[in-house]
Design an enzyme around this catalytic site. Structure first.
Site, short mmCIF file in Angstrom:
data_model
loop_
_atom_site.label_atom_id
_atom_site.label_comp_id
_atom_site.label_asym_id
_atom_site.label_seq_id
_atom_site.Cartn_x
_atom_site.Cartn_y
_atom_site.Cartn_z
N LYS A 32 -15.74 -2.33 1.50
CA LYS A 32 -14.38 -2.36 0.96
C LYS A 32 -13.52 -1.29 1.62
O LYS A 32 -14.02 -0.28 2.11
CB LYS A 32 -14.40 -2.14 -0.55
CG LYS A 32 -15.23 -3.15 -1.32
CD LYS A 32 -14.74 -4.56 -1.09
CE LYS A 32 -15.68 -5.55 -1.77
NZ LYS A 32 -15.57 -6.88 -1.18
N ASP A 33 -12.21 -1.52 1.57
CA ASP A 33 -11.23 -0.64 2.20
C ASP A 33 -11.21 0.73 1.54
O ASP A 33 -11.65 0.89 0.40
CB ASP A 33 -9.85 -1.29 2.09
CG ASP A 33 -9.00 -1.00 3.31
OD1 ASP A 33 -9.38 -0.13 4.10
OD2 ASP A 33 -7.95 -1.67 3.46
N LYS A 34 -10.69 1.71 2.26
CA LYS A 34 -10.59 3.06 1.71
C LYS A 34 -9.33 3.23 0.88
O LYS A 34 -9.42 3.65 -0.28
CB LYS A 34 -10.60 4.10 2.84
CG LYS A 34 -10.42 5.53 2.35
CD LYS A 34 -10.47 6.54 3.47
CE LYS A 34 -10.29 7.96 2.92
NZ LYS A 34 -10.37 8.98 4.00
N LYS A 43 0.82 -1.22 0.00
CA LYS A 43 0.00 0.00 0.00
C LYS A 43 0.85 1.27 0.00
O LYS A 43 0.45 2.29 0.54
CB LYS A 43 -0.98 0.00 1.18
CG LYS A 43 -2.03 -1.10 1.12
CD LYS A 43 -3.09 -0.92 2.17
CE LYS A 43 -4.15 -2.02 2.05
NZ LYS A 43 -5.24 -1.88 3.03
#
Length: 688
Positions: free
Chosen positions: A298-300, A26
């Site tokens: 869902k993730d940011k 990430k």
């Protein structure tokens, strides 16, 4: 076998003995992409149009955040309760569960809150407030619905196109006969207008008082409802049933048709939380956030693809808004009419495309000339091991609110102990930073002033703002804190007890592997093979029979570690009939939950529990190793499936005595509620 871990509540027990390597994930949003796999086994962006394909080509890579997403692979004990953990029966958020600032705008919403407080203080029915003009009829309808659900004691009146609110005199009269909570719930029941539904007031042993209530309900609502008294276990209460033939209001054919419209689409979003994206779309379309349904959150910090369905919006109307949504990092594709909403957990899993950057060995003893060659070998060994042997199916740190000073599992423990005030204060524990959200939380804990804290809380923090609004209205005592939790949608509310149960599950699986090893043992719980058959017509998995491993089955090796289950805490599950059963009892007693029934009646929470496989296995696993400096230009690489490796080695280039760092690209599928970061931990033997 074991290694220290910085990941909160995620023990470091591993299945394979390979060395692993270091790296980071990430670094860029495009380094983590997650794409839902629907119940038919197809990725939701498979048939994406050119617009969405452009989004995919410029961004690659993400992970599912399991907050609010329940485990569709989890094997649920048979229980008809609509609060069931890990199943399809998950309550859709109600209109009153969302911030009215999305529907009315922040200034009008604040004015309405102040108006409500004035009504409570001055006890007059003559006051009236204008909410403004709403030319769009769909927007007007949602304003009426949201305001009345949030504030049942208000009447909403349209003087087209203006909407005004005033106190409902019927509500005032009823609240003098029953408790204020009962009056609010009754008016929400009336406003919902679900034919054939019923509402029951609390026990009332006074016949004279029941008669007064019956007369009031008959006089004011007789055309809509019928009432009766009934006795149960020595107590008597009034039950109210909505008449089958009752038509609370007339709707045009066009309005009835609009109510039945469902439009499905694929959402590609970047750097946005799912609920944040929904709130923006709802405001732009003039509908409520609860009119959107989805299979998982869902993730940011990622690029994500997921299926959604919106109610009361036609495909054409949705298409007209796509350019506006694109400016906010949302791309819509595959827009079409569908017959029904989505439900949480209605997916097979997720496909991940992710990049691990700055690869290096755990031991920095290699020379520059052989580092890349050694890394290629480490990666191949690690990927092949995890594909063959799987990884410990831990809940990831996202489940516990990583980065927060107060972890979500601690909030969940307080709720299970019905410590409402303690749970609220844990919820508002700030991070160490001085960002606006932490500042607002710190102000609340120091002053107990919910109104001032609400003014400081960023508009994007929907959960915190909902809680503060309720605390401002009901107070910060035990009852007010309970009302604050009830202001959250059920799926948000139940997340915190689930986080606690997930923490205990993580600890249990680490203890199980450490003490009983890597084979199925007597007393373990497993599922039988015949229970895993998938029904082709529905795409649903039938409930397998939970079986307890016998002495003979352990000796003969009938079951493997991959078939072993551990229970998620709940009121319907059975526990292993070996040392792990005792461990669960002692673990709950240590937290003061030895008598816990995993129900919180005041918050309408029920946790029946479920069974989660001890191991998870990535599918369709492929990888590619390449020099980061050449990544965009297609530099030399090794890779392919985990069982095949190119003969070409990575020699790299040396600049100023340093070699280009390596990047690893991984592509694989995981079942629902399995974590890509946990899979990476097993591959890398560290927290990425």
């Amino acid at each position: 076998m074991r290694q220290d871990s910085d990941a909160v509540n995620v023990p470091a027990c591993f299945i394979s003995n390979h060395e692993g390597f270091l790296g980071s994930i990430k670094n860029l949003i495009r380094d983590f992409v997650v794409t839902e796999i629907d119940i038919t086994g197809q990725r939701v962006n498979t048939a994406a149009d050119t617009q969405t394909a452009a989004c995919a080509s410029s961004h690659q890579n993400n992970e599912t955040r399991a907050e609010f997403e329940e485990d569709s692979r989890c094997l649920v004990s048979q229980d008809a309760d609509d609060s069931a953990d890990c199943g399809d029966d998950v309550t859709i958020p109600s209109p009153g569960s969302f911030d009215l600032s999305v529907i009315l705008g922040q200034s009008v919403s604040d004015e309405l809150e102040q108006f409500v407080l004035t009504l409570k203080d001055e006890k007059t029915t003559k006051q009236e407030l204008s909410l403004g003009c709403f030319p769009d009829k769909h927007h007007r309808a949602n304003v009426h619905r949201a305001v009345r659900h949030r504030f049942p004691f208000l009447m909403t009146v349209t003087i087209q196109p203006e909407i005004r609110v005033r106190e409902d005199p019927d509500y005032r009269e009823l609240s003098q006969l029953v408790t204020e909570d009962e009056a609010e719930d009754f008016f929400r029941f009336i406003d919902a207008k679900v034919r054939g539904s019923s509402y029951t007031f609390g026990p009332d042993d006074s016949k004279e008082h029941r008669t007064v209530v019956h007369h009031f309900l008959s006089r004011r609502f007789g055309k809509l409802v019928e009432t009766k008294s009934f006795s149960d276990q020595g107590t008597t209460a009034i039950s109210v049933r909505l008449r089958e033939q009752g038509r609370p209001k007339k709707r045009t054919a066009e309005e009835r048709k609009e109510e039945e419209v469902y439009t499905g689409f694929t959402l590609c979003k970047e750097n946005l939380e799912t609920l944040e994206a929904i709130s923006y779309m709802a405001a732009a379309l003039g509908v409520l956030p609860s009119d959107f349904t989805y299979a998982g959150i869902k993730d940011k910090r990622a690029i994500t693809y997921q299926s959604m369905v919106v109610k009361k919006v036609s495909p054409q109307r949705l298409k007209e808004k796509t350019a506006e949504f694109e400016k906010r990092g949302m791309r819509l594709s595959q827009i079409c009419s569908v017959s029904e909403p989505l439900r949480l957990g209605r997916l097979q899993g997720n496909h991940f495309d992710l990049v691990v950057r700055d690869l290096r060995p755990h031991r920095a003893t290699d020379t520059l000339t052989n580092t890349h060659t050694r890394l290629a070998g480490l990666v191949q060994e690690a990927v092949e091991n995890v594909e063959a042997r799987g990884f410990v199916n831990y809940y990831g740190p996202q489940r516990f609110g990583s980065g927060q000073s107060a972890q979500s599992d601690r909030v969940g423990l307080a709720l299970l102990k019905e410590d409402m005030v303690g749970a609220v204060r844990l919820f508002f524990t700030p991070d160490e930073s001085d960002d606006p959200q932490s500042h607002a939380k710190r102000h609340f804990l120091e002053t107990d002033n919910a109104k001032e804290s609400l003014a400081l809380m960023p508009l994007s923090k929907a959960r915190e703002r909902l809680m503060l609004r309720a605390l401002n209205r009901y107070g910060t005592g035990p009852d007010g804190c309970a009302q604050a939790w009830l202001s959250l949608p059920h799926s948000m509310r139940v997340f915190y007890p689930h986080a606690y149960c997930s923490r205990v599950w993580n600890e249990a699986v680490a203890h199980r592997l450490t003490t009983l090893g890597h084979r199925a043992r007597r007393g373990d719980l497993v599922w039988r093979q015949e229970g895993q058959k998938r029904e082709e017509d529905t795409g649903e998995t039938s409930l397998p029979e939970i079986h307890v491993v016998t002495d003979q089955e352990e000796q003969e090796g009938v079951y493997t570690l991959g078939q072993v289950l551990l229970p998620m805490l709940g009121n319907t599950v059975m526990y292993p009939e070996n040392a792990m059963g005792t461990w669960f009892q002692e673990r709950l007693a240590r937290d003061g939950l030895d008598e816990c029934r995993f129900r919180v009646g005041s918050l309408k929470l029920n946790l029946p529990g479920c069974y989660r496989p001890l191991l998870a296995f990535p599918r369709n696993l492929r990888y590619q190793l390449q020099r980061a400096a050449c990544e965009e230009g297609g530099g030399e690489a090794t890779g392919g499936s985990s069982s095949r490796r190119s003969d070409r080695q990575l020699n790299g280039t040396t600049v100023g005595g340093k070699r280009d760092p390596l990047a690893l690209t991984l592509n694989f599928d995981l079942d629902s509620s399995c974590y890509a970061t946990i899979c990476l931990r097993e591959i890398m033997k560290c927290d990425p």
